[in-house]
Write a protein that holds these residues in place. Structure first.
Motif, PDB file in Angstrom:
ATOM      1  N   PHE A  75      22.985 -26.831  18.186  1.00  0.00           N
ATOM      2  CA  PHE A  75      23.129 -26.452  16.775  1.00  0.00           C
ATOM      3  C   PHE A  75      24.573 -26.522  16.314  1.00  0.00           C
ATOM      4  O   PHE A  75      24.853 -26.688  15.123  1.00  0.00           O
ATOM      5  CB  PHE A  75      22.607 -25.026  16.556  1.00  0.00           C
ATOM      6  N   SER A  76      25.499 -26.366  17.235  1.00  0.00           N
ATOM      7  CA  SER A  76      26.913 -26.239  16.890  1.00  0.00           C
ATOM      8  C   SER A  76      27.480 -27.527  16.308  1.00  0.00           C
ATOM      9  O   SER A  76      27.372 -28.600  16.912  1.00  0.00           O
ATOM     10  CB  SER A  76      27.716 -25.840  18.137  1.00  0.00           C
ATOM     11  N   GLY A  77      28.066 -27.411  15.137  1.00  0.00           N
ATOM     12  CA  GLY A  77      28.731 -28.558  14.530  1.00  0.00           C
ATOM     13  C   GLY A  77      27.834 -29.482  13.738  1.00  0.00           C
ATOM     14  O   GLY A  77      28.313 -30.422  13.108  1.00  0.00           O
ATOM     15  N   LYS A  78      26.527 -29.227  13.734  1.00  0.00           N
ATOM     16  CA  LYS A  78      25.635 -30.056  12.941  1.00  0.00           C
ATOM     17  C   LYS A  78      25.804 -29.730  11.457  1.00  0.00           C
ATOM     18  O   LYS A  78      26.181 -28.613  11.108  1.00  0.00           O
ATOM     19  CB  LYS A  78      24.172 -29.828  13.362  1.00  0.00           C
ATOM     20  N   PRO A  79      25.516 -30.678  10.570  1.00  0.00           N
ATOM     21  CA  PRO A  79      25.628 -30.405   9.137  1.00  0.00           C
ATOM     22  C   PRO A  79      24.804 -29.178   8.741  1.00  0.00           C
ATOM     23  O   PRO A  79      23.629 -29.058   9.122  1.00  0.00           O
ATOM     24  CB  PRO A  79      25.060 -31.685   8.496  1.00  0.00           C
ATOM     25  N   GLY A  80      25.425 -28.261   8.029  1.00  0.00           N
ATOM     26  CA  GLY A  80      24.725 -27.056   7.599  1.00  0.00           C
ATOM     27  C   GLY A  80      24.578 -26.000   8.674  1.00  0.00           C
ATOM     28  O   GLY A  80      23.867 -25.015   8.481  1.00  0.00           O
ATOM     29  N   ARG A  81      25.234 -26.196   9.820  1.00  0.00           N
ATOM     30  CA  ARG A  81      25.166 -25.234  10.920  1.00  0.00           C
ATOM     31  C   ARG A  81      26.568 -24.742  11.252  1.00  0.00           C
ATOM     32  O   ARG A  81      27.540 -25.488  11.152  1.00  0.00           O
ATOM     33  CB  ARG A  81      24.547 -25.867  12.169  1.00  0.00           C
ATOM     34  N   PRO A  82      26.695 -23.488  11.684  1.00  0.00           N
ATOM     35  CA  PRO A  82      28.001 -22.983  12.089  1.00  0.00           C
ATOM     36  C   PRO A  82      28.311 -23.366  13.532  1.00  0.00           C
ATOM     37  O   PRO A  82      27.472 -23.947  14.229  1.00  0.00           O
ATOM     38  CB  PRO A  82      27.820 -21.464  11.988  1.00  0.00           C
ATOM     39  N   THR A  83      29.504 -23.049  13.981  1.00  0.00           N
ATOM     40  CA  THR A  83      29.820 -23.144  15.406  1.00  0.00           C
ATOM     41  C   THR A  83      28.946 -22.134  16.149  1.00  0.00           C
ATOM     42  O   THR A  83      28.801 -20.990  15.711  1.00  0.00           O
ATOM     43  CB  THR A  83      31.301 -22.814  15.650  1.00  0.00           C
ATOM     44  N   VAL A  84      28.342 -22.552  17.249  1.00  0.00           N
ATOM     45  CA  VAL A  84      27.491 -21.663  18.049  1.00  0.00           C
ATOM     46  C   VAL A  84      28.010 -21.689  19.491  1.00  0.00           C
ATOM     47  O   VAL A  84      28.069 -22.754  20.117  1.00  0.00           O
ATOM     48  CB  VAL A  84      26.016 -22.098  18.013  1.00  0.00           C
ATOM     49  N   ILE A  85      28.366 -20.511  19.993  1.00  0.00           N
ATOM     50  CA  ILE A  85      28.929 -20.397  21.345  1.00  0.00           C
ATOM     51  C   ILE A  85      28.028 -19.503  22.198  1.00  0.00           C
ATOM     52  O   ILE A  85      27.974 -18.291  21.988  1.00  0.00           O
ATOM     53  CB  ILE A  85      30.345 -19.798  21.308  1.00  0.00           C
ATOM     54  N   PRO A  86      27.280 -20.075  23.145  1.00  0.00           N
ATOM     55  CA  PRO A  86      26.460 -19.238  24.023  1.00  0.00           C
ATOM     56  C   PRO A  86      27.326 -18.505  25.040  1.00  0.00           C
ATOM     57  O   PRO A  86      28.360 -19.026  25.473  1.00  0.00           O
ATOM     58  CB  PRO A  86      25.535 -20.243  24.709  1.00  0.00           C
ATOM     59  N   ILE A  87      26.910 -17.308  25.421  1.00  0.00           N
ATOM     60  CA  ILE A  87      27.664 -16.523  26.412  1.00  0.00           C
ATOM     61  C   ILE A  87      26.748 -16.124  27.570  1.00  0.00           C
ATOM     62  O   ILE A  87      26.408 -14.953  27.740  1.00  0.00           O
ATOM     63  CB  ILE A  87      28.329 -15.281  25.780  1.00  0.00           C
ATOM     64  N   PRO A  88      26.336 -17.076  28.398  1.00  0.00           N
ATOM     65  CA  PRO A  88      25.483 -16.721  29.531  1.00  0.00           C
ATOM     66  C   PRO A  88      26.222 -15.800  30.498  1.00  0.00           C
ATOM     67  O   PRO A  88      27.424 -15.958  30.728  1.00  0.00           O
ATOM     68  CB  PRO A  88      25.193 -18.080  30.180  1.00  0.00           C
ATOM     69  N   GLY A  89      25.497 -14.865  31.035  1.00  0.00           N
ATOM     70  CA  GLY A  89      26.070 -13.997  32.057  1.00  0.00           C
ATOM     71  C   GLY A  89      25.785 -14.575  33.433  1.00  0.00           C
ATOM     72  O   GLY A  89      24.810 -15.306  33.632  1.00  0.00           O
ATOM     73  N   ALA A  90      26.634 -14.265  34.385  1.00  0.00           N
ATOM     74  CA  ALA A  90      26.431 -14.716  35.763  1.00  0.00           C
ATOM     75  C   ALA A  90      27.260 -13.821  36.672  1.00  0.00           C
ATOM     76  O   ALA A  90      28.424 -13.559  36.388  1.00  0.00           O
ATOM     77  CB  ALA A  90      26.842 -16.173  35.931  1.00  0.00           C
ATOM     78  N   THR A  91      26.660 -13.361  37.748  1.00  0.00           N
ATOM     79  CA  THR A  91      27.373 -12.466  38.661  1.00  0.00           C
ATOM     80  C   THR A  91      27.887 -13.178  39.901  1.00  0.00           C
ATOM     81  O   THR A  91      28.548 -12.566  40.725  1.00  0.00           O
ATOM     82  CB  THR A  91      26.461 -11.304  39.104  1.00  0.00           C
ATOM     83  N   THR A  92      27.575 -14.477  40.024  1.00  0.00           N
ATOM     84  CA  THR A  92      28.048 -15.232  41.189  1.00  0.00           C
ATOM     85  C   THR A  92      28.710 -16.531  40.745  1.00  0.00           C
ATOM     86  O   THR A  92      28.411 -17.075  39.678  1.00  0.00           O
ATOM     87  CB  THR A  92      26.886 -15.584  42.146  1.00  0.00           C
TER      88      THR A  92
END
Length: 328
Positions: free
Chosen positions: A268-285
């Motif tokens: 979705f990020s950077g597409k026309p009509g869309r905002p920047t989208v930054i996923p924040i996956p968690g990971a413990t290893t």
């Protein structure tokens, strides 16, 4: 490259919640290894919380220890912290008094070892107008104690009201292949219109989309997911059907289910009509961090095929149990 508070960040961020908010937190040595790996692979936007753990050991305490050991990393990381939550009552409290208490506590625990780039109330308190909350946080921005203001789990209307008081640096909301609400409730459209980046939490469906959870027994005792509607016995197998289809798609694509899920969010990020989208996956290893940081690109045709899967196998169960504090 996207940016937050005018600082460049990677296309994928890093969620710290799982490192401290669980019955048995990850050992510091393991946590530090995962954190350093995330940073080395470009995930320099870190997202934690005052409520992620206990008053004596949460994201902030872990960060204090980390930046004590690795002070050279402090300038490399863009840090966002959630707070202003009453953990004892499990209710949001974004009143000016509690916002000040929370921000002051965050700054106290960080002890100058890391600048607080972003602060957000974990949820917007229904008893406090968002304008009052933002005005209070703006005082810290103007004083140079805080880099910017973020919002979490808010409606489109709330975003507009907040932005009239002070610039909003980010909006954190849930977005994943099994949580697409913001595509229809106006939140994504509003952020695009106002030029506000979206921080997508739980982009892996709280681990469900990775394919690693095949039964409720795969979730540790005491884990809050055991109480969430989508993990309950009456819908568990139905939701597994969706995961199975996505696993087939990922296998054909030559990537893991987690990499597919993250690629979809980033599409979705950077597409026309869309905002920047930054996923924040968690990971413990370190292993999971390395998996999450593999960049996968989806074609328009592949995105259409995924859309067909989502329509054929809609997610069963709500995001949260009734009564859980959330605006969206």
């Amino acid at each position: 490259m996207p940016s937050l508070t005018s600082k460049p960040v990677g296309a994928t961020g890093y969620g710290l919640m799982g490192l401290t908010w669980r019955p048995e937190p990850a050992p510091k040595e393991q946590a530090f290894k995962a954190m350093r790996t995330a940073l080395s692979k470009g995930a320099n936007f870190w997202n934690g919380g005052e409520l992620y753990g206990t008053p004596t050991y949460n994201s902030l305490h872990l960060l204090n220890s980390y930046f004590t050991q690795y002070p050279e990393d402090a300038e490399k990381v863009v840090l966002s912290i959630k707070g202003a939550f009453n953990s004892q009552k499990f209710m949001p409290d974004s009143s000016p008094a509690n916002v000040r208490r929370s921000v002051d506590e965050c700054l106290r625990v960080l002890d100058g070892k890391k600048f607080l780039d972003l602060f957000e109330c974990a949820r917007q308190d229904a008893n406090t107008p968002v304008e009052a909350t933002v005005e209070t946080l703006a005082e810290y921005v103007k004083a140079g104690k805080l880099g910017g203001i973020s919002l979490s789990e808010v409606r489109a209307e709330t975003i507009r009201r907040a932005a009239k008081v002070h610039p909003i640096s980010a909006v954190e909301v849930e977005l994943s292949l099994w949580s697409t609400d913001i595509l229809d409730n106006g939140v994504m459209d509003t952020c695009a219109e106002l030029g506000i980046p979206i921080v997508a939490y739980s982009p892996l469906g709280r681990g469900f989309l990775t394919g690693q959870i095949k039964s409720i027994d795969d979730i540790p005792e005491g884990d809050f997911r055991r109480h969430m509607p989508r993990f309950q016995p009456d819908v568990f197998s139905k939701n597994l059907d969706l995961v199975a289809e996505l696993q087939k798609f990922a296998q054909a694509k030559g990537c893991t289910p987690a990499q597919l899920a993250l690629a979809w969010v980033k599409s979705f990020s950077g597409k026309p009509g869309r905002p920047t989208v930054i996923p924040i996956p968690g990971a413990t290893t370190e292993e999971r961090v390395l998996e999450n940081m593999v960049d996968v690109t989806l074609t328009d045709r592949e995105l259409e095929e995924i859309e067909k899967i989502l329509k054929k196998l809609p997610v069963a169960g709500g995001r949260y149990a009734p009564g859980h504090p959330t605006e969206t």
